[in-house]
Design a protein around this motif. Structure first.
Motif, PDB file in Angstrom:
ATOM      1  N   LYS A  35      -4.438 -39.977  15.015  1.00 32.99           N
ATOM      2  CA  LYS A  35      -4.691 -39.261  15.543  1.00 32.99           C
ATOM      3  C   LYS A  35      -5.784 -38.957  16.487  1.00 32.99           C
ATOM      4  CE  LYS A  35      -2.680 -36.056  12.408  1.00 32.99           C
ATOM      5  NZ  LYS A  35      -3.180 -34.989  11.676  1.00 32.99           N
ATOM      6  N   SER A  80       4.142 -31.321  19.863  1.00 30.63           N
ATOM      7  CA  SER A  80       3.310 -31.877  18.042  1.00 30.63           C
ATOM      8  C   SER A  80       4.141 -32.645  17.455  1.00 30.63           C
ATOM      9  CB  SER A  80       3.437 -30.810  17.084  1.00 30.63           C
ATOM     10  OG  SER A  80       3.088 -31.298  16.121  1.00 30.63           O
ATOM     11  N   LEU A  81       4.009 -33.772  16.734  1.00 27.56           N
ATOM     12  CA  LEU A  81       4.720 -34.410  16.245  1.00 27.56           C
ATOM     13  C   LEU A  81       4.883 -33.678  14.255  1.00 27.56           C
ATOM     14  CD1 LEU A  81       2.788 -37.457  16.930  1.00 27.56           C
ATOM     15  CD2 LEU A  81       3.924 -36.395  18.252  1.00 27.56           C
ATOM     16  N   PHE A 112      -1.008 -32.039  16.466  1.00 27.63           N
ATOM     17  CA  PHE A 112      -0.522 -32.788  15.932  1.00 27.63           C
ATOM     18  C   PHE A 112       0.659 -32.531  14.932  1.00 27.63           C
ATOM     19  CE2 PHE A 112      -3.493 -35.759  17.751  1.00 27.63           C
ATOM     20  CZ  PHE A 112      -3.053 -35.939  18.482  1.00 27.63           C
ATOM     21  N   GLN A 138       3.947 -36.605  21.673  1.00 23.79           N
ATOM     22  CA  GLN A 138       3.199 -35.826  21.638  1.00 23.79           C
ATOM     23  C   GLN A 138       3.026 -34.759  23.256  1.00 23.79           C
ATOM     24  OE1 GLN A 138       1.244 -34.458  19.514  1.00 23.79           O
ATOM     25  NE2 GLN A 138      -0.039 -33.082  19.771  1.00 23.79           N
TER      26      GLN A 138
END
Length: 356
Positions: free
Chosen positions: A56, A187-188, A356, A182
């Motif tokens: 990240k 967001s993942l 994330f 992303q």
């Protein structure tokens, strides 16, 4: 005794010990952010060796550099005075261009070496090559045929070594993929990735990292082309640890059902040309089309690391609004820049860390 003491603390041994011990998103502007992540001096051979927070962090630095350099026009000579040896046993477009232009943009000097220039492990063994390059450059990026050669290079080098692609993994490609997603989704966590195609090095890198972001992974591969068994075992362990789903099938429609992202890659990698006809036959039902997209989640997107062949994905999908392939290709530059900056400097991102 005095001689042994000095030998122990020679420049080479100190560097060696140090190396292995240290081994447009919506952002708010602000002062440099504090982070416990320290990657300086590390190698990047596989994402398996990096924690969720470390990966990240690399994406955070990637987005930060992209914003500051591309969108705000800042000049950041973070690697001024440093040099990078790039070894390419296999030809390359995106890896070479992103690395050379990115390193130069950061003020450094990239040095390009092909198989004809360096003869890795042939005219000179890998150990000697690693030691020579360690005295002349600050890092090595190597695109090799055998992953073992990369591991030996990293073992013997006193400087960071980056995997530019091997037969086992392609970690810097996956960083670009994740940055692209992303940017698109914000967001993942919670996304479902669907891989349709060969059980190759790109898939291995996804399997060793996706769950760390809380992403589910659906895989459709014909029998006989499955990924490495140890990679599969590790991916299964990750899915349990991070509470994600790992689903495997031979049916592309089953894998694509409910997926946010459809992903494929070449069916015939460099060195597999003799298998072309057999592979084309085995993968003939694995082309990604809008028909497959109909069972995916609303707002699904498509990724391909390029170069692409029409049998892998048809033009309708490849050039559609769902396709993020050219944004993905550009992000190869920003993510490799982030890797080089993180392994060679103490840079801290200026943007607030994304969710994330």
């Amino acid at each position: 005794m005095l001689f042994n003491f000095r030998s122990l603390f020679s420049t080479r041994n100190v560097n060696k010990i140090s190396k292995h011990l240290v081994q447009r998103i919506r952002y708010r502007h602000g002062p440099p952010s504090e982070t416990p992540v320290q990657l300086k001096g590390r190698d990047l051979l596989t994402l398996q060796n990096f924690s969720a927070e470390e990966i990240k962090y690399l994406l955070w630095v990637s987005a930060d550099l992209k914003e500051r350099i591309k969108h705000r026009g800042e000049y950041l000579p973070l690697l001024q005075g440093k040099s990078l040896a790039t070894i390419f046993e296999k030809r390359s477009t995106r890896t070479r261009l992103s690395t050379e232009t990115g390193f130069a943009l950061l003020g450094g000097h990239p040095c390009f070496l092909t198989a004809e220039d360096i003869h890795l492990g042939i005219n000179e063994n890998i150990t000697d090559t690693a030691r020579v390059l360690s005295t002349m450059t600050d890092a090595i990026l190597a695109r090799v045929c055998k992953h073992h050669d990369l591991e030996l290079l990293a073992k013997e080098a006193l400087i960071p070594v980056i995997n530019g692609l091997s037969d086992s993994e392609h970690p810097i490609q996956i960083l670009a993929d994740y940055l692209t997603l992303q940017e698109h989704y914000g967001s993942l966590n919670g996304l479902t990735l669907c891989w349709i195609g060969d059980g190759n090095n790109v898939l291995n890198s996804i399997m060793l990292s996706a769950a760390k972001f809380g992403m589910n992974l659906h895989i459709a591969i014909p029998k006989g082309f499955e990924p490495d068994t140890m990679v599969t075992k590790t991916a299964e362990e990750y899915s349990i640890k991070y509470c994600t789903r790992l689903f495997r099938t031979t049916n592309p429609l089953e894998a694509a059902r409910g997926a946010n992202v459809l992903i494929t890659d070449t069916w015939i990698s460099m060195g597999q040309e003799e298998e072309k006809q057999a592979r084309l036959k085995a993968f003939q039902d694995y082309q990604i089309t809008m028909q497959i997209g109909k069972v995916a989640a609303p707002g699904w997107t498509f990724l391909h690391c390029l170069p692409r062949k029409p049998q892998e994905v048809d033009d309708e999908v490849f050039y559609s609004p769902q396709s993020l392939v050219f944004q993905e290709a550009e992000n190869r530059k920003w993510t490799i820049m982030a890797v080089m900056v993180s392994l060679l400097s103490d840079y801290s991102p200026q943007m607030q860390k994304p969710t994330f």
